[in-house]
Design a protein around this motif. Structure first.
Motif, PDB file in Angstrom:
ATOM      1  N   GLY A  61      -1.157  54.662  64.551  1.00 21.66           N
ATOM      2  CA  GLY A  61      -1.956  56.085  64.699  1.00 21.66           C
ATOM      3  C   GLY A  61      -2.348  56.173  65.922  1.00 21.66           C
ATOM      4  N   VAL A  62      -2.526  55.218  66.956  1.00 22.90           N
ATOM      5  CA  VAL A  62      -3.056  55.491  68.127  1.00 22.90           C
ATOM      6  C   VAL A  62      -1.825  55.866  69.213  1.00 22.90           C
ATOM      7  CG1 VAL A  62      -4.234  54.453  70.259  1.00 22.90           C
ATOM      8  CG2 VAL A  62      -5.037  53.798  68.068  1.00 22.90           C
ATOM      9  N   PHE A  63      -0.929  54.965  68.974  1.00 23.46           N
ATOM     10  CA  PHE A  63       0.388  55.042  70.073  1.00 23.46           C
ATOM     11  C   PHE A  63       1.477  56.096  69.382  1.00 23.46           C
ATOM     12  CE2 PHE A  63      -1.685  51.106  70.904  1.00 23.46           C
ATOM     13  CZ  PHE A  63      -2.215  51.406  72.348  1.00 23.46           C
ATOM     14  N   ASP A  64       1.605  55.875  68.405  1.00 19.61           N
ATOM     15  CA  ASP A  64       2.919  56.878  67.752  1.00 19.61           C
ATOM     16  C   ASP A  64       2.423  57.369  66.647  1.00 19.61           C
ATOM     17  OD1 ASP A  64       5.386  57.808  67.492  1.00 19.61           O
ATOM     18  OD2 ASP A  64       6.160  55.928  66.752  1.00 19.61           O
ATOM     19  N   PRO A  65       1.819  58.355  66.502  1.00 21.30           N
ATOM     20  CA  PRO A  65       1.231  58.655  65.285  1.00 21.30           C
ATOM     21  C   PRO A  65       2.580  59.669  64.239  1.00 21.30           C
ATOM     22  CG  PRO A  65       0.395  60.212  66.971  1.00 21.30           C
ATOM     23  CD  PRO A  65       1.012  58.860  67.749  1.00 21.30           C
ATOM     24  N   ASP A  66       2.211  59.306  63.144  1.00 16.32           N
ATOM     25  CA  ASP A  66       3.179  60.048  62.088  1.00 16.32           C
ATOM     26  C   ASP A  66       2.002  60.684  61.113  1.00 16.32           C
ATOM     27  OD1 ASP A  66       4.508  61.157  60.071  1.00 16.32           O
ATOM     28  OD2 ASP A  66       5.474  59.262  59.407  1.00 16.32           O
ATOM     29  N   LEU A  67       1.733  62.058  61.711  1.00 18.69           N
ATOM     30  CA  LEU A  67       0.545  62.666  61.221  1.00 18.69           C
ATOM     31  C   LEU A  67       0.658  63.048  59.442  1.00 18.69           C
ATOM     32  CD1 LEU A  67      -0.659  65.048  63.815  1.00 18.69           C
ATOM     33  CD2 LEU A  67      -1.028  62.512  63.263  1.00 18.69           C
ATOM     34  N   GLN A  72      -2.847  57.398  59.498  1.00 14.74           N
ATOM     35  CA  GLN A  72      -2.754  57.658  61.123  1.00 14.74           C
ATOM     36  C   GLN A  72      -3.205  59.197  61.662  1.00 14.74           C
ATOM     37  OE1 GLN A  72       1.383  57.080  62.056  1.00 14.74           O
ATOM     38  NE2 GLN A  72       1.456  55.245  60.690  1.00 14.74           N
ATOM     39  N   LEU A  73      -3.176  60.008  60.320  1.00 13.88           N
ATOM     40  CA  LEU A  73      -3.994  61.381  60.657  1.00 13.88           C
ATOM     41  C   LEU A  73      -5.390  61.048  61.083  1.00 13.88           C
ATOM     42  CD1 LEU A  73      -3.428  64.304  60.748  1.00 13.88           C
ATOM     43  CD2 LEU A  73      -4.316  64.471  58.396  1.00 13.88           C
ATOM     44  N   VAL A  74      -6.071  60.308  60.211  1.00  9.16           N
ATOM     45  CA  VAL A  74      -7.274  59.962  60.284  1.00  9.16           C
ATOM     46  C   VAL A  74      -7.782  59.211  61.808  1.00  9.16           C
ATOM     47  CG1 VAL A  74      -9.457  58.491  59.360  1.00  9.16           C
ATOM     48  CG2 VAL A  74      -7.868  59.821  57.944  1.00  9.16           C
ATOM     49  N   ILE A  75      -6.913  58.465  61.984  1.00 10.21           N
ATOM     50  CA  ILE A  75      -7.028  57.895  63.336  1.00 10.21           C
ATOM     51  C   ILE A  75      -6.951  59.051  64.615  1.00 10.21           C
ATOM     52  CG2 ILE A  75      -5.945  56.259  64.842  1.00 10.21           C
ATOM     53  CD1 ILE A  75      -7.156  54.714  62.965  1.00 10.21           C
ATOM     54  N   GLN A  76      -5.867  59.663  64.321  1.00  7.79           N
ATOM     55  CA  GLN A  76      -5.854  60.578  65.456  1.00  7.79           C
ATOM     56  C   GLN A  76      -6.761  61.931  65.425  1.00  7.79           C
ATOM     57  OE1 GLN A  76      -2.903  59.910  67.242  1.00  7.79           O
ATOM     58  NE2 GLN A  76      -3.271  61.552  68.652  1.00  7.79           N
TER      59      GLN A  76
END
Lengths: 354, 357
Positions: A61-67, A72-76
């Motif tokens: 989620g931080v380095f290579d997000p797949d939204l 990973q979306l929440v992280i981003q």
């Protein structure tokens, strides 16, 4: 002034002082350790929350997000801006509090107590009621302006009279200004229910309220404020001996105060823009830092800058999990939880003198 | 400052010094009485004004007539039911805050140590707002919860600051810490609640005498009838305490007991006043400094502080009602707006204001 010509190699054990005086390597190591703790806080801030994010989604989620992956979306979209907001606001508040306490030689100096938050609040309220602003990106800049004007007023009033800006006068002027401005805020808000409804949430202080663009807009201000604050280290050391001694040591006291005021306004204003008026961090963190480093502001400043974001991020994490399914705003947590270590500090030292 | 040249003998100098002290003391006492009288006269004038001016302006003769039992039904209602309890309450609230602030600032020898700054009012507010918004408490029970909150906050601050005695600065710091924590509770509860209720709580928090009646007056009067004599009794320890802890102990004062009694009375005074009118800003903070400036060299000048507070709230409430047409401001807004600039003026003009208690 004896001993000032000693080089590092010749340095002898210094005379026992009332305050802890730790050697430079120890302090540097301590700072590194604090940075490590800050890193842990950042990771925790990314990993823990009221939303359901599996831990394996955090790094991608931080380095290579797949939204398309929800975690990973929440992280981003949520946790990274929130964490960055905590880092920015924390660093700004920690430095601002330290500079304030140093220049006012007042253990109570805090944006809240010197009326600077009240200035930001009244400006925000005016922009909501008089200019009809509803979005944070519009009214936060008025908070900045209000902080500046309040600081100018407090400093101006505090430095009138024969003795100039003494610590007690600054603190009293701040308290008086805060009272007036808070009253004006109340008077306006009591006439206007819609504004009050918006204001009561803004007033709490939260790391979630701002978009990423706002964080980008504010970062340069925090950078400038940080540089100014760090440049003040030696002056603050001299000022802590009292104005006369500081003058005797060749410091230009008035100019040091002006630069300090500028740094404080920039940093407080920026922190308020990022997170709303957050109490207590600026008050408590410098005390904690001094407890570790002793009185040398060249060390207190970096420690404050690292410790304050730790406090803010930890408080934010606590707020996410303490009252599920909802969240408690970080400003509430810092004030409610922050007063415990603060009181402990106050009790531990004979007097929190500067 | 420099001593007289060595012409006069020891005895002459002593006699001159005694005469000088007596003269200064006499002047101080005369000034003290004059100022107290002036404050009293001003308060009575303000009282009369607030009884006679309103939506319906009444000549002062008719007001006096109504107070003595005459007048028609309308004027009786307006004066006896609407204006009199409010004006009396303003006097009591102001006196209680003024007295409380004077005691706090003198005992703790710190101009910042007034109950509104060190968390006593915040305790009252937090408990009252929580009771009102989360538990739908109202009326007398709400006042009682405000009083309980201030006493609980005061006790907590005292205990937390206790370390082989209570030093002024530590207590102020602890109080500010507790106060900030409690205010965040207030804001949180208000943000969680329904906007109408929260607005109502906000109005109370600003400090208001709007709509106050005999229901609020009698409990307040009863509490003051108990607390003021107690405070006067406890104030015997005030003069030695002002000299500092060591000197006071040397003079045979029980430092901690005296301080606890004084702070207890002052906390209760602030609590009952908050219960009656909400945390009216700035009165406790500013009344005592004004009083001390009016009667310099007379120590704490507690009676003057109480009178100043009463006058301040009376005038402020009058202004709050009539300053803006069609708007009833809360009195706390006005006390802050007129009180704070006065303090700023003092700061700007004086050299040593605020350096002590």
């Amino acid at each position: 002034m004896s001993g000032s010509t000693l080089t590092a190699a010749q340095r002898r054990p210094q005379k026992k002082e009332a305050r802890p005086r730790r050697s430079r390597p120890v302090l540097a190591l301590g700072l590194l350790a604090s940075l490590g703790v800050l890193l842990l806080a950042v990771v925790a801030s990314l990993a823990i929350g009221s939303g359901d994010v599996p831990f394996r989604d955090v790094l991608p989620g931080v380095f290579d997000p797949d939204l398309t992956v929800k975690g990973q979306l929440v992280i981003q979209e949520v946790r990274i801006p929130r964490t960055v907001a905590g880092l920015l606001a924390g660093a700004a508040l920690g430095l601002a509090g330290t500079v304030m306490q140093g220049v006012a030689r007042n253990p109570l100096a805090d944006p809240q107590l010197l009326g600077i938050n009240a200035g930001a609040s009244v400006a925000v309220v005016c922009s909501i009621t008089l200019l009809g602003f509803t979005v944070a990106t519009q009214f936060i800049w008025f908070g900045f302006l209000g902080a500046l004007l309040a600081a100018l007023l407090v400093y101006g009033v505090g430095s009138l009279g024969r003795e100039g800006a003494t610590p007690v006068k600054l603190a009293l002027a701040g308290a008086a200004t805060a009272a007036v401005l808070t009253s004006i805020t109340s008077a306006i808000l009591l006439q206007d229910r819609g504004s009050y409804d918006q204001f009561r949430f803004w007033q709490l202080g939260a790391l979630t309220a701002r978009s990423s663009e706002v964080l980008w807009q504010v970062s340069p201000f925090i950078l400038v404020g940080t540089v100014l604050a760090f440049s003040l280290g030696p002056q603050l050391n001299a000022l802590s001996l009292g104005d006369d001694l500081a003058r005797g040591l060749g410091q230009r006291v008035g100019r040091a105060r002006m630069v300090s005021a500028l740094a404080v306004v920039i940093l407080c204003g920026a922190a308020t823009v990022v997170a709303g008026p957050i109490g207590f961090v600026g008050l408590a963190v410098p005390h904690a830092a001094r407890l570790i480093t002793g009185p040398d502001y060249r060390w207190v400043l970096p420690y404050s800058m690292v410790l304050a974001p730790i406090m803010l991020l930890v408080a934010d994490i606590i707020g996410r999990v303490i009252a599920p399914p909802g969240e408690v705003q970080v400003g509430v947590i810092t004030a409610a939880v922050g007063c415990i270590p603060f009181i402990w500090l106050v009790r531990r030292r004979k007097l929190v003198e500067l | 400052m420099s001593g007289p040249t060595a012409v006069s003998t020891e005895k002459d100098r002593l006699a001159a010094a005694v005469r000088e002290v007596a003269a200064v003391r006499g002047r101080g006492r005369r000034r003290s009485v004059t100022v107290a009288t002036a404050l009293l006269v001003a308060a009575v004038a303000g009282f009369g004004l607030s009884l006679s001016v309103g939506d319906m302006v009444m000549p002062i003769g008719k007001v006096v007539d109504t107070l003595l039992g005459g007048g028609d039904g309308g004027s009786q209602f307006v004066v006896l039911e609407l204006r009199l309890p409010r004006a009396l309450l303003a006097v009591l609230v102001g006196a209680a805050f003024g007295l409380s602030g004077g005691v706090f600032q003198t005992v703790l020898r710190n101009p910042l140590a007034s109950p509104d700054l060190i968390g006593i009012s915040a305790g009252a507010s937090a408990v009252a707002v929580t009771a009102a918004l989360l538990f739908q408490v109202s009326g007398l029970a709400l006042s009682a919860s405000a009083l309980a909150g201030s006493i609980a906050a005061g006790a907590a601050i005292y205990l937390l600051a206790w370390r082989q005695g209570v030093a002024g600065q530590r207590l102020v710091l602890v109080g500010i810490g507790v106060g900030m924590g409690l205010s965040s509770v207030v804001w949180y509860v208000m943000a969680r609640s329904d906007v109408t209720d929260a607005q109502e709580a906000f109005r109370w928090l600003a400090g208001s005498l709007n709509g106050r009646s005999w229901n609020q007056f009698w409990p307040m009067a009863g509490a003051l009838a108990l607390l003021v004599p107690l405070t006067a009794l406890a104030a015997h320890a005030l003069r030695p305490l002002q000299l500092g802890d060591d000197a006071a102990a040397g003079l045979g004062t029980k430092v901690e007991t005296g301080r606890l009694a004084l702070l207890g009375c002052a906390t209760a005074l602030a609590g009952v006043a908050t219960a009656a009118a909400g945390p009216v800003g700035f009165v406790a903070f500013v009344a005592a400094p004004i009083a001390r400036r009016l009667v310099p060299g007379r120590g704490a000048a507690l009676p003057h502080a109480a009178l100043t507070g009463a006058l301040l709230v009376l005038v402020a409430d009058f202004a709050a009602q009539h300053l803006l047409p069609s708007v009833q401001l809360p009195v706390g807004v006005v006390t802050s707006i007129i009180g704070a600039p006065y303090l700023l003026l003092l700061l700007a003009r004086a050299n040593r204001v605020g350096s002590g208690g």
